[in-house]
Design a protein around this motif. Structure first.
Motif, PDB file in Angstrom:
ATOM      1  N   SER A  82       0.505  -1.102  -0.279  1.00 53.37           N
ATOM      2  CA  SER A  82      -0.165  -0.053  -0.122  1.00 53.37           C
ATOM      3  C   SER A  82       1.441   1.229   0.419  1.00 53.37           C
ATOM      4  CB  SER A  82      -1.152   0.241   1.219  1.00 53.37           C
ATOM      5  OG  SER A  82      -0.233   0.273   2.480  1.00 53.37           O
ATOM      6  N   GLN A  83       0.022   2.036  -0.565  1.00 57.12           N
ATOM      7  CA  GLN A  83       1.121   3.544  -0.515  1.00 57.12           C
ATOM      8  C   GLN A  83      -0.020   4.983   0.100  1.00 57.12           C
ATOM      9  OE1 GLN A  83       3.085   4.400  -4.121  1.00 57.12           O
ATOM     10  NE2 GLN A  83       3.929   6.407  -2.897  1.00 57.12           N
ATOM     11  N   GLY A  84       0.375   5.818   1.029  1.00 55.74           N
ATOM     12  CA  GLY A  84      -0.749   6.733   1.302  1.00 55.74           C
ATOM     13  C   GLY A  84      -0.279   7.967   0.301  1.00 55.74           C
ATOM     14  N   PHE A  85      -1.410   8.382  -0.314  1.00 61.82           N
ATOM     15  CA  PHE A  85      -1.067   9.804  -0.442  1.00 61.82           C
ATOM     16  C   PHE A  85      -1.891  10.876   0.169  1.00 61.82           C
ATOM     17  CE2 PHE A  85      -0.877   6.626  -3.683  1.00 61.82           C
ATOM     18  CZ  PHE A  85      -0.445   6.878  -4.288  1.00 61.82           C
ATOM     19  N   GLU A  86      -2.285  12.245  -0.043  1.00 60.15           N
ATOM     20  CA  GLU A  86      -2.766  13.364   0.536  1.00 60.15           C
ATOM     21  C   GLU A  86      -4.180  12.473   0.348  1.00 60.15           C
ATOM     22  OE1 GLU A  86      -0.547  16.974  -1.225  1.00 60.15           O
ATOM     23  OE2 GLU A  86      -1.384  15.956  -2.209  1.00 60.15           O
ATOM     24  N   HIS A  87      -4.842  12.041  -0.303  1.00 63.51           N
ATOM     25  CA  HIS A  87      -6.492  12.327   0.571  1.00 63.51           C
ATOM     26  C   HIS A  87      -6.612  10.385   0.134  1.00 63.51           C
ATOM     27  CE1 HIS A  87      -6.431  16.906   0.135  1.00 63.51           C
ATOM     28  NE2 HIS A  87      -6.176  16.103  -1.481  1.00 63.51           N
ATOM     29  N   GLY A  88      -5.567   9.472   0.481  1.00 59.81           N
ATOM     30  CA  GLY A  88      -6.681   8.668   0.957  1.00 59.81           C
ATOM     31  C   GLY A  88      -5.761   7.351  -0.057  1.00 59.81           C
ATOM     32  N   GLU A  89      -5.275   6.194   0.040  1.00 60.00           N
ATOM     33  CA  GLU A  89      -4.324   4.700  -0.368  1.00 60.00           C
ATOM     34  C   GLU A  89      -4.774   4.579  -2.226  1.00 60.00           C
ATOM     35  OE1 GLU A  89      -3.927   1.701   2.832  1.00 60.00           O
ATOM     36  OE2 GLU A  89      -5.224   2.589   3.831  1.00 60.00           O
ATOM     37  N   ILE A  90      -3.459   3.667  -1.859  1.00 63.73           N
ATOM     38  CA  ILE A  90      -3.782   2.430  -3.274  1.00 63.73           C
ATOM     39  C   ILE A  90      -2.827   1.417  -2.590  1.00 63.73           C
ATOM     40  CG2 ILE A  90      -3.557   1.761  -4.935  1.00 63.73           C
ATOM     41  CD1 ILE A  90      -3.102   4.437  -6.301  1.00 63.73           C
ATOM     42  N   VAL A  91      -4.408   0.094  -2.346  1.00 65.92           N
ATOM     43  CA  VAL A  91      -4.031  -1.024  -1.318  1.00 65.92           C
ATOM     44  C   VAL A  91      -3.503  -2.156  -3.038  1.00 65.92           C
ATOM     45  CG1 VAL A  91      -4.756  -3.246  -0.156  1.00 65.92           C
ATOM     46  CG2 VAL A  91      -4.674  -0.789  -0.216  1.00 65.92           C
ATOM     47  N   TYR A  92      -2.885  -3.208  -3.014  1.00 65.13           N
ATOM     48  CA  TYR A  92      -2.451  -3.960  -4.216  1.00 65.13           C
ATOM     49  C   TYR A  92      -2.163  -5.172  -3.522  1.00 65.13           C
ATOM     50  CZ  TYR A  92       0.227  -6.648  -7.613  1.00 65.13           C
ATOM     51  OH  TYR A  92       0.156  -8.486  -8.255  1.00 65.13           O
ATOM     52  N   HIS A  93      -2.944  -6.320  -4.309  1.00 60.75           N
ATOM     53  CA  HIS A  93      -2.264  -7.429  -3.676  1.00 60.75           C
ATOM     54  C   HIS A  93      -2.546  -8.194  -4.402  1.00 60.75           C
ATOM     55  CE1 HIS A  93      -3.960 -11.299  -2.286  1.00 60.75           C
ATOM     56  NE2 HIS A  93      -3.471 -11.100  -0.746  1.00 60.75           N
ATOM     57  N   THR A  94      -1.747  -9.263  -4.936  1.00 65.42           N
ATOM     58  CA  THR A  94      -1.670  -9.574  -6.084  1.00 65.42           C
ATOM     59  C   THR A  94      -2.472 -10.830  -6.861  1.00 65.42           C
ATOM     60  OG1 THR A  94      -1.137 -11.770  -4.522  1.00 65.42           O
ATOM     61  CG2 THR A  94       0.615 -10.302  -5.489  1.00 65.42           C
ATOM     62  N   SER A  95      -3.601 -11.265  -5.973  1.00 67.23           N
ATOM     63  CA  SER A  95      -4.800 -11.769  -5.912  1.00 67.23           C
ATOM     64  C   SER A  95      -5.690 -11.108  -7.135  1.00 67.23           C
ATOM     65  CB  SER A  95      -4.740 -13.178  -5.344  1.00 67.23           C
ATOM     66  OG  SER A  95      -6.162 -12.393  -4.512  1.00 67.23           O
ATOM     67  N   GLN A  96      -5.826  -9.220  -5.683  1.00 74.49           N
ATOM     68  CA  GLN A  96      -6.946  -8.483  -6.093  1.00 74.49           C
ATOM     69  C   GLN A  96      -7.106  -7.608  -7.131  1.00 74.49           C
ATOM     70  OE1 GLN A  96      -9.942  -9.017  -4.729  1.00 74.49           O
ATOM     71  NE2 GLN A  96      -9.542 -11.408  -3.362  1.00 74.49           N
ATOM     72  N   GLY A  97      -5.725  -7.238  -7.240  1.00 72.59           N
ATOM     73  CA  GLY A  97      -5.108  -5.924  -7.848  1.00 72.59           C
ATOM     74  C   GLY A  97      -5.339  -4.589  -6.675  1.00 72.59           C
ATOM     75  N   ALA A  98      -5.516  -3.680  -7.396  1.00 75.65           N
ATOM     76  CA  ALA A  98      -4.993  -2.252  -7.124  1.00 75.65           C
ATOM     77  C   ALA A  98      -6.006  -1.923  -7.012  1.00 75.65           C
ATOM     78  CB  ALA A  98      -3.588  -2.099  -7.779  1.00 75.65           C
ATOM     79  N   TYR A  99      -7.151  -0.937  -6.025  1.00 77.58           N
ATOM     80  CA  TYR A  99      -7.718  -0.366  -6.370  1.00 77.58           C
ATOM     81  C   TYR A  99      -7.192   1.026  -5.228  1.00 77.58           C
ATOM     82  CZ  TYR A  99     -10.176  -3.651  -8.235  1.00 77.58           C
ATOM     83  OH  TYR A  99     -10.608  -4.809  -8.794  1.00 77.58           O
ATOM     84  N   PRO A 100      -8.343   1.822  -5.000  1.00 78.51           N
ATOM     85  CA  PRO A 100      -7.745   3.017  -4.207  1.00 78.51           C
ATOM     86  C   PRO A 100      -8.821   2.965  -3.167  1.00 78.51           C
ATOM     87  CG  PRO A 100      -9.176   4.069  -6.084  1.00 78.51           C
ATOM     88  CD  PRO A 100      -8.567   2.661  -6.134  1.00 78.51           C
ATOM     89  N   VAL A 101      -8.125   3.775  -1.813  1.00 80.24           N
ATOM     90  CA  VAL A 101      -9.547   3.916  -0.670  1.00 80.24           C
ATOM     91  C   VAL A 101      -9.754   4.897  -0.268  1.00 80.24           C
ATOM     92  CG1 VAL A 101     -10.220   3.246   1.591  1.00 80.24           C
ATOM     93  CG2 VAL A 101      -9.312   1.192  -0.030  1.00 80.24           C
ATOM     94  N   TRP A 102     -10.650   6.051  -0.747  1.00 78.21           N
ATOM     95  CA  TRP A 102     -10.661   7.728  -0.101  1.00 78.21           C
ATOM     96  C   TRP A 102     -11.943   7.907   0.610  1.00 78.21           C
ATOM     97  CZ3 TRP A 102      -9.584   7.950  -5.877  1.00 78.21           C
ATOM     98  CH2 TRP A 102     -10.423   8.079  -6.790  1.00 78.21           C
ATOM     99  N   GLY A 103     -11.941   9.286   0.150  1.00 85.06           N
ATOM    100  CA  GLY A 103     -12.715   9.484   1.614  1.00 85.06           C
ATOM    101  C   GLY A 103     -13.524   9.878   2.450  1.00 85.06           C
ATOM    102  N   ALA A 104     -14.625   9.344   2.785  1.00 85.99           N
ATOM    103  CA  ALA A 104     -15.325   8.770   4.033  1.00 85.99           C
ATOM    104  C   ALA A 104     -15.401   7.827   4.539  1.00 85.99           C
ATOM    105  CB  ALA A 104     -16.744   9.231   4.211  1.00 85.99           C
TER     106      ALA A 104
END
Length: 279
Positions: A82-104
């Protein structure tokens, strides 16, 4: 003579002023100069790489919703980064892929421990159902609505059961000479929020705010629960049809729109169907 006595005093005064002036000039000349502060470039933001970098670019990079990276990518679990950004993070898993998680939803995800926590990693991006937002994770889901806040639950979507309920209800309406119900994303979001709440609190009850959340006008709902088994959606629909009050709701001709949510939680299935009038 007065004039003669006055001249030396004036001359001394002139010399003194001259000396004072010279001293001021010398003091100014000898005062240490103040060095201008050095101008340095701001540090470059941490780099992104791999699948996280690809997703970040897809989302618009630094000009997108996430903003700038705050820290380098970190390994947060087995096959998870995972990597943190100003307004959320991106989480990557080898079988699920990479997705942002942000906002509330991102804020609630962080409170629940992010990827190392009980929710696990995201299995898809945030979804909007009317005014309700949902994101699914390997351990459950987070649902958010402005008037109800966020709810994190281990309840998981049961889309096959939702489809089964809709087909069963529409078939019954057609047999009664009514039109099938039109799917409404806003009503589905209202149903989702309440279904997760029932599962999380282990309490089968009507939603006291359903009319307000559905936008007013003629509104009704059916709720149901049972031990999970095959064709659970069909079983819930049959329970509603066997109960006079629930059947009457299904067959109200002025109700033309619907939204349904069905989730499983701890080997139990919970469902809400919201009905409303209007186009």
């Amino acid at each position: 003579m007065p004039m003669q006595r006055g001249r030396p005093r004036n001359r001394a005064a002139r010399v003194a002023l001259g000396t004072l002036a010279t001293g001021l000039l010398l003091s100014g000349a000898l005062a240490p100069a103040h060095a201008a502060p050095a101008i340095t470039d701001p540090p470059a933001p941490p780099a992104t790489q791999g699948a996280i970098a690809e997703k970040y670019a897809e989302l618009g990079g630094a000009q997108g919703r996430l903003g700038l990276p705050l820290a380098p990518e970190q390994r947060t679990g087995t096959d998870t980064w995972s990597q943190g950004f100003e307004h959320g993070e991106i989480v990557y898993h080898t079988s699920q892929g990479a997705y942002p998680v942000w906002g509330a939803i991102g804020e609630r995800y962080a409170r629940e421990g992010s990827a190392p926590g009980w929710l696990g990693v995201p299995t898809g991006a945030e979804q909007a159902l009317g005014d309700t937002y949902r994101q699914n994770f390997t351990g459950g889901q987070i649902v958010w609505r402005a008037d109800a806040g966020s709810e994190a639950s281990a309840a998981a979507d049961a889309p096959a059961d939702t489809t089964s309920i809709q087909s069963c209800v529409d078939d019954e309406r057609v047999r009664a000479g009514l039109t099938p119900l039109r799917w409404d994303a806003t009503l589905a979001g209202v149903a989702l929020q309440w279904t997760v709440h029932m599962a999380q609190t282990d309490n089968l009850a009507d939603n006291p705010a359903v009319q307000q959340q559905a936008g007013g006008g003629p509104v009704a709902e059916n709720v149901g629960w049972g031990a999970t088994r095959p064709e659970m959606g069909q079983a819930l629909c049959q329970l509603w049809l066997a109960a006079p009050a629930h059947r009457a709701t299904i067959l109200r001709p002025e109700l033309t729109r619907t939204g349904i949510s069905t989730v499983t939680y701890r080997s139990e299935t919970w469902s809400t169907q919201v009905f409303a009038a209007g186009n």
